[in-house]
Write a protein that holds these residues in place. Structure first.
Motif, mmCIF file in Angstrom:
data_model
loop_
_atom_site.group_PDB
_atom_site.id
_atom_site.type_symbol
_atom_site.label_atom_id
_atom_site.label_comp_id
_atom_site.label_asym_id
_atom_site.label_seq_id
_atom_site.Cartn_x
_atom_site.Cartn_y
_atom_site.Cartn_z
ATOM 1 N N UNK A 9 11.126 -2.057 -5.460
ATOM 2 C CA UNK A 9 11.515 -1.745 -6.836
ATOM 3 C C UNK A 9 11.842 -0.273 -7.026
ATOM 4 N N UNK A 10 12.875 0.014 -7.801
ATOM 5 C CA UNK A 10 13.249 1.382 -8.120
ATOM 6 C C UNK A 10 12.548 1.772 -9.411
ATOM 7 N N UNK A 323 17.776 -3.985 -10.989
ATOM 8 C CA UNK A 323 17.212 -2.652 -11.189
ATOM 9 C C UNK A 323 18.132 -1.781 -12.051
ATOM 10 N N UNK A 324 19.429 -1.826 -11.751
ATOM 11 C CA UNK A 324 20.369 -1.028 -12.529
ATOM 12 C C UNK A 324 20.351 -1.440 -14.000
ATOM 13 N N UNK A 325 20.251 -2.738 -14.240
ATOM 14 C CA UNK A 325 20.202 -3.220 -15.623
ATOM 15 C C UNK A 325 18.878 -2.867 -16.284
ATOM 16 N N UNK A 326 17.788 -3.007 -15.540
ATOM 17 C CA UNK A 326 16.478 -2.694 -16.116
ATOM 18 C C UNK A 326 16.385 -1.238 -16.529
ATOM 19 N N UNK A 327 16.882 -0.350 -15.688
ATOM 20 C CA UNK A 327 16.813 1.069 -15.991
ATOM 21 C C UNK A 327 17.715 1.464 -17.158
ATOM 22 N N UNK A 328 18.658 0.587 -17.500
ATOM 23 C CA UNK A 328 19.483 0.796 -18.700
ATOM 24 C C UNK A 328 18.916 0.030 -19.906
ATOM 25 N N UNK A 360 9.755 -7.162 -16.274
ATOM 26 C CA UNK A 360 10.817 -6.940 -17.259
ATOM 27 C C UNK A 360 10.563 -7.767 -18.518
ATOM 28 N N UNK A 361 10.041 -8.955 -18.357
ATOM 29 C CA UNK A 361 9.705 -9.767 -19.528
ATOM 30 C C UNK A 361 8.665 -9.064 -20.386
#
Length: 373
Positions: A9-10, A323-328, A360-361
């Motif tokens: 995970x990032x 990860x890219x979506x989560x960080x946004x 994320x949830x």
């Protein structure tokens, strides 16, 4: 399809964005088995465009003259195409053939059916299709290198080939195999070193460009070049763009259907888009004011391209997309991407993806974001 080895995970902290070496090594082993399975066939035995079929020896001079007299030039021409001849044309042979009523056209056909001309035709056809052609005196050494699965032995065979055949036309591939051997050993410094030597000899060597494109953005490499990380990432981006150009210029291999060729190119392109995504993810953490959202958006786009248009998307590309979506803070998109990574992945990929789905949830619930309709 090549499987990328980046699955931890990032997180926002730079140290936690780096993956475990063990995970990288495991994926490198899988990459080596898939990448070099797509290497064009190499060897002095490249199928000629004209020559004897299995079980049929080339025609002798006596057979040619006998058939010419008995069956005529039309039947002889058919057999020449099918079997070739086992002798070379010279003044004495030509004199005997003309005595048997061979025409100028038939003399040319018999000359073209000789061993040297068949070999030249085979080489030209192989080169036109992008295949590797190995000189006969190098064939056994190259085949041993090409088929060796043990990374230590492969590296030793590559070095031996380079020393023994320093002027070989396939030296670029010997360096590529050596880079691949170190990739299986998890030594990204050596991967980059030997892949660079390979590309220096052949700037469109897709194998080596693929290895460079993914190796440089890995934490194992970047962590040793933190002072020049921006430069390293710029190099990786250049390698990706060079790889894309080389992939677009690839030629169909012998007996490769249009559909298979299209799928092969798509798989290569998917890999380099994933590598470009990693470049942007690395860059996103270089900003002094926190994560660079513009770089994250670019990473998201590259990973979307990586999982689109291929029969078997890489689950780790879906993971990185998540990860890219989560960080946004695109929580629903992140959950969807992690879910695909879990469905397609196995082992650590699935394990981390499942952890991220739950995380994320929870983040979404804490943010108060509305449920996706």
């Amino acid at each position: 399809m090549v499987v990328e080895g980046r699955i931890e995970p990032i997180m926002k902290a730079k140290t936690t964005m780096k993956i475990k070496s063990l995970l990288f090594l495991g994926s490198a082993l899988l990459l080596s088995s898939t990448l070099f399975a797509q290497l064009p066939a190499a060897g002095s035995g490249t199928a000629p465009t004209m020559g004897p079929q299995a079980g049929e020896a080339p025609m002798t001079e006596k057979e040619v003259i006998t058939e010419l007299k008995k069956d005529g030039p039309e039947q002889l021409s058919k057999d020449l195409d099918k079997r070739g001849v086992g002798f070379e044309m010279d003044a004495d042979v030509e004199k005997r053939l003309r005595k048997a009523k061979a025409t100028d056209e038939l003399i040319k056909a018999i000359t073209a059916a000789g061993p040297k001309e068949r070999a030249n035709a085979a080489k030209a056809a192989a080169q036109a299709s992008g295949a590797v052609v190995v000189a006969p005196e190098e064939s056994a050494d190259f085949k041993a290198l090409q088929t060796e699965l043990d990374p230590d032995k492969a590296a030793a065979l590559a070095e031996a080939f380079i020393q023994k055949h320093p002027n070989s036309q396939v030296l670029t591939y010997a360096y590529a195999f050596e880079a691949n051997a170190y990739e299986m050993k998890g030594d990204v410094e050596k991967v980059v070193e030997y892949a660079r030597r390979s590309v220096a000899l052949k700037k469109d060597n897709v194998m080596s460009l693929l290895m460079l494109s993914y190796a440089i953005p890995t934490p194992q490499y970047v962590s040793k070049h933190q002072a020049d990380e921006e430069k390293a990432l710029a190099e990786a981006e250049g390698d990706v763009n060079q790889a894309i150009a080389a992939i677009q210029d690839l030629k169909k291999q012998a007996n490769e259907s249009d559909d298979d060729f299209a799928k092969r190119k798509a798989a290569y392109l998917a890999e380099v888009h994933a590598d470009m995504g990693m470049v942007h993810l690395d860059r996103a953490q270089l900003g002094l004011m926190g994560l660079d959202k513009a770089e994250l958006a670019k990473a998201e786009q590259e990973y979307k391209l990586s999982v689109t248009g291929v029969d078997h998307p890489d689950p780790s590309a879906y993971y990185r997309l998540g990860e890219a979506c989560r960080l946004q803070e695109k929580y629903d998109d992140a959950i969807a991407a992690f879910t695909k990574a879990s469905e397609l992945g196995q082992g650590p990929v699935k394990q981390y993806a499942d952890q991220q789905i739950a995380k994320v949830k929870e983040m979404k619930a804490q943010s108060g974001a509305p449920a996706k309709p």
